[in-house]
Write an enzyme that holds these catalytic residues in place. Structure first.
Site, PDB file in Angstrom:
ATOM      1  N   ASP A  12      48.197  12.132 -10.040  1.00 15.37           N
ATOM      2  CA  ASP A  12      47.640  11.644 -11.299  1.00 15.37           C
ATOM      3  C   ASP A  12      46.459  12.542 -11.631  1.00 15.37           C
ATOM      4  O   ASP A  12      45.374  12.407 -11.058  1.00 15.37           O
ATOM      5  CB  ASP A  12      47.201  10.189 -11.147  1.00 15.37           C
ATOM      6  CG  ASP A  12      46.415   9.673 -12.361  1.00 15.37           C
ATOM      7  OD1 ASP A  12      46.470  10.333 -13.415  1.00 15.37           O
ATOM      8  OD2 ASP A  12      45.758   8.631 -12.234  1.00 15.37           O
TER       9      ASP A  12
ATOM     10  N   LYS B 127      40.593  18.154 -19.208  1.00 19.35           N
ATOM     11  CA  LYS B 127      41.883  17.693 -19.729  1.00 19.35           C
ATOM     12  C   LYS B 127      41.871  17.621 -21.253  1.00 19.35           C
ATOM     13  O   LYS B 127      42.911  17.697 -21.900  1.00 19.35           O
ATOM     14  CB  LYS B 127      42.186  16.318 -19.128  1.00 19.35           C
ATOM     15  CG  LYS B 127      43.621  15.837 -19.272  1.00 19.35           C
ATOM     16  CD  LYS B 127      43.784  14.591 -18.439  1.00 19.35           C
ATOM     17  CE  LYS B 127      45.154  13.969 -18.596  1.00 19.35           C
ATOM     18  NZ  LYS B 127      45.293  12.769 -17.746  1.00 19.35           N
TER      19      LYS B 127
ATOM     20  N   GLU C 126      51.897   8.750 -18.091  1.00 17.33           N
ATOM     21  CA  GLU C 126      51.086   7.888 -17.223  1.00 17.33           C
ATOM     22  C   GLU C 126      51.491   6.410 -17.274  1.00 17.33           C
ATOM     23  O   GLU C 126      51.646   5.785 -16.212  1.00 17.33           O
ATOM     24  CB  GLU C 126      49.603   8.073 -17.571  1.00 17.33           C
ATOM     25  CG  GLU C 126      49.082   9.444 -17.149  1.00 17.33           C
ATOM     26  CD  GLU C 126      47.801   9.846 -17.845  1.00 17.33           C
ATOM     27  OE1 GLU C 126      47.280   9.035 -18.652  1.00 17.33           O
ATOM     28  OE2 GLU C 126      47.310  10.958 -17.590  1.00 17.33           O
TER      29      GLU C 126
ATOM     30  N   ASP D 282      47.021   0.758 -20.651  1.00 18.17           N
ATOM     31  CA  ASP D 282      46.404   1.817 -19.839  1.00 18.17           C
ATOM     32  C   ASP D 282      45.117   2.297 -20.507  1.00 18.17           C
ATOM     33  O   ASP D 282      45.130   3.100 -21.433  1.00 18.17           O
ATOM     34  CB  ASP D 282      47.389   2.976 -19.677  1.00 18.17           C
ATOM     35  CG  ASP D 282      46.870   4.077 -18.759  1.00 18.17           C
ATOM     36  OD1 ASP D 282      45.717   3.980 -18.306  1.00 18.17           O
ATOM     37  OD2 ASP D 282      47.615   5.027 -18.494  1.00 18.17           O
TER      38      ASP D 282
END
Length: 603
Positions: free
Chosen positions: A17, A78, A183, A210
């Protein structure tokens, strides 16, 4: 339960992850997925990389020295990967980061640091590769063997450029990416397989909420009794200035001063050297925290409702609400979710910080040929987050692959030339929900040349879109009679951010009537064009017949009529779609021509 072990000396792929703020690694060991702790004993590792005069630090060591080495400590990378420096979000983020980001070749963002006494530039892929290499090393220490392959998780909204850049980062780190997985889908896998023994449902509808340190996804999935997972819908929200609570600590994302330390306690905020060497300290209660973030919390609930609408489900049909991401520990978020689902108990049995890596570990085990029957029987169906299509004449998007289509998928549509004797066709590839092509996100262009020279509508071209298991789009076009073809891999120099996707979905609804009006005008325009072209074709056929049989209309009159039609077509080709008055006038001209010639053309 039967278990197949890897062959001697063979190490299964690991699941990583790769998070915005923290990363986590998992592997199948001892008949289950193991979350691997780093050398500090922590099961999650900060996605931080720092540079100094002596070397490079990654993970906890990098984060721990960030306060006194801010300009050389890199985080949130990211947000840069697969993007352009000119992107609005990159420009905004760059103002908040203490480190320097500049435009490199091709407008690619470059991070500038002082390393071993000199200036050095790194791409986002290089920094991400350092984090991935760290996670690879953590796994190798645990397994005692070299790790070569990995399943890497990515946000559901990542576009092809961001996905490809993530794969590039893994390659730099010495990892072969056997699969990339969204994800929320990874979290659903963890839920499905961790609950397979106790589940009594034949089929379950699971909503994955999430909310991480910087991204937010909502996905609705259907899980059957054998563990097959089908994604029904997935949505994202704009960048959230959220807060993470972990037992006794809060992390609050504020505008970042170069000497700021943003780790806080529940009741006070302490920022070293906030401005001109002055420290800042203030009480910050839960009530105040909820007040300043309430608009964001409410927006996340609205996104949940939209996701349900896209999946054509109501809240009563949801069997489980699974919480993923550290920010789902916020009490107010949990309260709002429970109220939305009529006090339904929220699923918190999976550690929200580890759920995504856990699911990636399961998928890595399946792809490595290890694990029990449930793992090997895992079947996963992902979907596209937005529609994909090509721009047509009139600035209309022709959709090949609608939003929420299961992937992998391949779709093909036939198009024809819209101008006389053109030997090339150009297709703009769009992603979005607007009927008007230019209002969507331009991914790339397909250019096909060397076509036969012929009247409009004669040459046919087949456009094909194919999305692979990693969500990467390949587009191609082919003309059958000549065999001319071209293909492109949409690897976008730009990017489609989570903010832009959310805005596209919102705009598609807001401007629905406006888009429908535009489409109506385009269709009216096409009708008149078809009318004119049909009349011209009839005139040409009559001219051939006129050379054989004497009819009641002279060649000069026929020539004048044809000239009027050609002028009408020339005007129509200038794309005056919104000039309804002029369009009606052109139609009346054609009606007059039709009445004038009908007695002769019908003979």
């Amino acid at each position: 339960m039967t278990t197949s072990a890897p062959a001697k000396g063979k190490v299964p792929a690991i699941g990583i992850d790769l998070g915005t703020t923290y990363s986590c690694v998992a592997v199948w060991q001892h008949n289950r997925v193991e979350i691997i702790a780093n050398e500090q004993g922590n099961r999650t590792t900060p996605s931080f990389v720092a540079f100094n005069d002596t070397g490079r630090l990654v993970g906890d060591a990098a984060k721990n020295q960030a306060a006194y080495n801010p300009t050389n400590t890199i985080f949130d990378v990211k947000r840069l990967i697969g993007r352009r420096m000119g992107d609005k979000t990159v420009q905004e983020d760059s103002k908040l980061w203490p480190f320097k980001v500049v435009a490199g070749r091709g407008d690619k963002p470059k991070i500038v640091v002082t390393y071993k006494g000199g200036k050095k530039e790194f791409s986002a892929e290089e920094i991400s590769s350092m984090v991935l290499a760290k996670m690879k090393g953590v796994a190798e220490m645990f397994l005692g063997s070299t790790v070569e392959k990995a399943v890497i998780t990515i946000p559901a909204y990542f576009n092809d450029s961001q996905r490809q850049s993530t794969k590039d980062a893994a390659e730099i780190a010495g990892l072969e990416v056997v699969s990339m997985i969204n994800e929320p889908t990874a979290a659903a896998i963890a839920y499905a397989l961790d609950n397979r023994a106790s589940s009594t449902h034949g089929k379950m509808n699971v909503l994955v909420f999430d909310l991480g340190g910087g991204t937010f996804d909502v996905s609705l999935l259907t899980i059957d009794k054998v563990g097959d997972i089908e994604v029904k819908a997935t949505l994202v929200v704009t960048r959230i200035l959220a807060v993470r609570i972990s037992t006794t600590e809060w992390w609050i994302i504020l505008s970042k001063n170069s000497r700021e330390n943003t780790r806080k306690t529940l009741t006070t905020i302490d920022i070293e050297c906030l401005s001109d060497g002055i420290d800042f300290s203030a009480k910050f209660t839960r009530a105040k925290f909820e007040e300043v973030n309430m608009d964001l919390f409410n927006k996340s609930m609205e996104l949940v409702k939209t996701c349900l609408q896209d999946a054509k489900m109501d809240k009563a049909s949801i069997d489980e609400v699974v919480l993923v991401g550290g920010s789902t520990r916020i009490p107010k978020v949990q309260q709002l979710l429970q109220e939305l689902f009529d006090r339904k108990r929220l699923c918190q049995q999976i550690n929200p910080d580890e759920a995504v890596a856990h699911g990636a570990g399961y998928l890595a085990a399946k792809l490595s040929g290890v694990g029990d029957e449930a793992v090997q029987g895992l079947d996963l169906i992902e979907v596209t987050p937005l529609s994909l299509g090509v721009g047509c004449k009139g600035d209309v998007m022709s959709v090949l692959i609608p939003k929420n289509t299961p992937i992998p998928t391949k779709k093909e549509l036939k198009y024809h030339t819209v101008y006389d004797y053109h030997t090339a066709m150009h297709f703009r590839v769009y992603q979005g929900e607007r009927l008007k092509g230019s209002e969507n996100y331009l991914l790339g262009n397909i250019n096909l040349s060397g076509l036969p020279s012929a009247p409009r509508g004669t040459v046919k071209v087949y456009v094909s879109f194919e999305i692979d298991v990693n969500g990467i789009l390949n587009a191609s076009a082919k003309e059958l009679t000549t065999g001319r073809n071209t293909a492109i891999k949409i690897t976008r120099n730009g990017r489609l951010s989570n903010e832009e996707i959310a805005k596209m979905i919102e705009d598609a609804e807001r401007y629905k009537k406006q888009d429908e009006a535009h489409m109506k005008a385009v269709l009216a325009h096409r009708t008149v064009v078809d009318y004119a072209c049909k009349l011209r074709a009839e005139i040409k056929r009559y001219q051939v017949r006129l050379g054989i049989i004497k009819m009641g209309i002279s060649p000069k009159e026929l020539e004048n009529i044809e000239h009027k039609i050609i002028k009408t077509i020339e005007w129509l080709d200038k794309n005056h779609y919104d000039d309804t008055h002029k369009l009606k006038k052109m139609e009346l001209v054609l009606d007059d021509i039709c009445r004038q010639t009908k007695p002769y053309l019908s003979k």
